[in-house]
Every structure is written in C-alpha cells, then in structure tokens.
Write an enzyme that holds these catalytic residues in place. Structure first.
Site, PDB file in Angstrom:
ATOM      1  N   ASP A   1       0.822  -1.205   0.000  1.00 35.51           N
ATOM      2  CA  ASP A   1       0.000   0.000   0.000  1.00 35.51           C
ATOM      3  C   ASP A   1       0.859   1.258   0.000  1.00 35.51           C
ATOM      4  O   ASP A   1       0.342   2.373  -0.105  1.00 35.51           O
ATOM      5  CB  ASP A   1      -1.001  -0.004   1.148  1.00 35.51           C
ATOM      6  N   SER A   2       2.177   1.072   0.049  1.00 38.56           N
ATOM      7  CA  SER A   2       3.109   2.183  -0.182  1.00 38.56           C
ATOM      8  C   SER A   2       2.913   2.781  -1.568  1.00 38.56           C
ATOM      9  O   SER A   2       3.356   3.910  -1.838  1.00 38.56           O
ATOM     10  CB  SER A   2       4.556   1.711  -0.013  1.00 38.56           C
TER      11      SER A   2
ATOM     12  N   GLU B   1      -2.081  -6.013   8.382  1.00 38.04           N
ATOM     13  CA  GLU B   1      -1.376  -5.520   9.557  1.00 38.04           C
ATOM     14  C   GLU B   1      -2.083  -5.954  10.836  1.00 38.04           C
ATOM     15  O   GLU B   1      -3.308  -5.918  10.912  1.00 38.04           O
ATOM     16  CB  GLU B   1      -1.271  -4.000   9.517  1.00 38.04           C
TER      17      GLU B   1
ATOM     18  N   GLU C   1       8.622  -4.671  11.038  1.00 39.82           N
ATOM     19  CA  GLU C   1       9.040  -3.337  10.609  1.00 39.82           C
ATOM     20  C   GLU C   1       9.479  -2.500  11.800  1.00 39.82           C
ATOM     21  O   GLU C   1       8.757  -2.369  12.783  1.00 39.82           O
ATOM     22  CB  GLU C   1       7.916  -2.617   9.863  1.00 39.82           C
TER      23      GLU C   1
ATOM     24  N   ASP D   1      -0.889  -6.367  -0.576  1.00 34.62           N
ATOM     25  CA  ASP D   1      -1.453  -5.734   0.612  1.00 34.62           C
ATOM     26  C   ASP D   1      -2.970  -5.626   0.497  1.00 34.62           C
ATOM     27  O   ASP D   1      -3.497  -5.237  -0.556  1.00 34.62           O
ATOM     28  CB  ASP D   1      -0.896  -4.319   0.774  1.00 34.62           C
TER      29      ASP D   1
END
Length: 263
Positions: free
Chosen positions: A46-47, A117, A180, A85
C-alpha cells in the site's frame, strides 16, 4: 528459479539459513526488470499510495487501485511469488469482510499471498482468510496503517507485545510475517524462535529475508527523505531527469527525430 516460487521454498530457505530479498513493485515493466535481477518474491504494498499515486498516506489507497496494480505485477512476475497488501478499511470490520477482500484480491489479480497488519487483534482475520484457502503474510512492529494510533514513525520496542503478536499470527496460520522497525536484537531472537519466515524492514540483518520499497533503493524521486534503514543502490531519479532533459533539448533544437529515426 524457472518453476514458480512456492511457500515451501521459503520455508526451506529459513531451514537452510538462506536469506532472500523481497522488493515492492507496482507495475508490469518494473517487475520484469526485477525478475531479471533474480528477485523471487514481490510485495505490491500500500506504499503505492505515496510512491505511485501521490497520496499523502497509505490509508488513502483504495481496494480497486490495489487490484489494478497487483494484476499488473502478476502479469510481469513470471515464476516469482506476489504478495498483495489488503488496504486499510478492507479487512478490519469482521472476519467475513476480510475473507471477501482476500478472496476477491486473489481471484481478480492472481496474487499468491495477501498481507494485513496486526497480530493478536487480527488473529481471527488471519485464521478466517487461511481457512478460506488464501495464504496470509502478517505485518508486525510498526504498522503504517495504524500510524495515528502509534503516534507516528517510531521503533517498536515492546518485546512482550511483539512476542504475543508473533505467537498469535503463527497460531492463526500465517505463512510469513513482516517485522518493521523492530530493534535488531529482538528481531533476531524472535526470528530464531518463529517457525515461519520473517521478513525484516528496519529490523536488523538476522531476519530470514529483507524487503525495501524499490523507489528508496533507487532514490526516486531524487531528494525525498529516506528512512535510516534504507540503502540507496542507484540514482535512478537523477538518471530519469537527465534523460528527460536531453530529450527535451533535442526536440527544442530539432535534433530529434534525426534521419535514423525517420521512415
């Protein structure tokens, strides 16, 4: 690798202590270039919200946008594995919503794994998606979709919480997990005891794999702030600017197209 990369291959890499590299990618042509470089696993992150679509945050990218980008990557990935994602707002509400989003992503794009996430709080989502036949990659430590709750970009140091999250996602059936911005010593300890592959980003070099955003390793756009955990391997931003500048100047001076470019 000429045959498709499988989850068992990644488990074997962990067993044999063979580190591997993952890169984000968001389109067909770039993916082809990275396949030629030997990258075996891609993340359509999703970056893309920031790097490809110009949004101010990852929470703004839509499911439809992620489907379009992921499908393009799958078409270019060849034998490589593609992890997609699930964007913010597409799995948090219920197990049923999570299963719908995951199965739709795989059906429409051909992605092999979906990523979401959360640890303990998302364990039931991971179990439901896995039970529906879709492999899951969990994302722990700093989770960008929850940045507002985490008070910004901070290294995640809570060993007890992270340990509980790892245990929860493993128990729920996750096939791999991203750490992360986790302290290197904690990441190393948890990687050693975790039975599934651990992919690090800002989590030291003892994880089973590493992932970076390709724009960061290429310094694109030139001059953007890069996180401490990023290493720049090429000045692609500068090269693109130079190429476009030379093209513009050739056109303005009527040097292009020249005779060899004309029918």
């Amino acid at each position: 690798m000429t045959r498709p990369v499988r989850l068992q291959d990644l488990r074997d890499y962990k067993k044999n202590n063979r580190p591997w590299a993952m890169l984000t990618t968001y389109d067909y042509s770039t993916t082809r270039a990275f396949v030629d470089a030997g990258i075996e696993v891609f993340l359509v992150g999703d970056s893309a919200a920031n790097t490809m679509l110009g949004y101010s945050g990852t929470n703004q990218v839509s499911f439809e946008e992620m489907v379009m980008l992921t499908a393009a990557v799958v078409r270019g990935a060849g034998p490589a594995m593609v992890v997609a994602d699930l964007p913010f707002g597409t799995y948090e509400a219920s197990d049923e919503q999570a299963v719908r989003s995951a199965t739709e992503m795989v059906r429409r794009t051909g992605a092999h794994v979906v990523k979401l996430e959360g640890g303990v709080r998302m364990a039931s989502r991971i179990r439901a998606i896995t039970d529906a036949g879709v492999p899951v990659c969990a994302h722990l430590g700093f989770t960008p979709q929850s940045m507002n709750q985490l008070s910004g970009f901070k290294v995640q140091r809570g060993a007890e919480k992270l340990t509980a999250d790892v245990d929860a996602v493993v128990e729920a059936g996750a096939e791999m997990v991203v750490f992360e911005m986790v302290p290197a010593d904690l990441a190393a300890e948890l990687t050693a005891r975790c039975p599934i592959p651990v992919i690090g980003i800002g989590a030291g070099n003892a994880t089973d794999a590493q992932v970076l955003v390709w724009h960061d390793i290429a310094n694109l756009p030139k001059g953007d702030h890069r996180a401490r955990f990023v290493k720049t391997y090429a000045e692609v931003g500068s090269q693109l600017t130079c190429a476009a500048r030379f093209y513009r100047k050739d056109v303005e001076a009527r040097r292009f197209p020249a005779e060899e470019h004309t029918f």
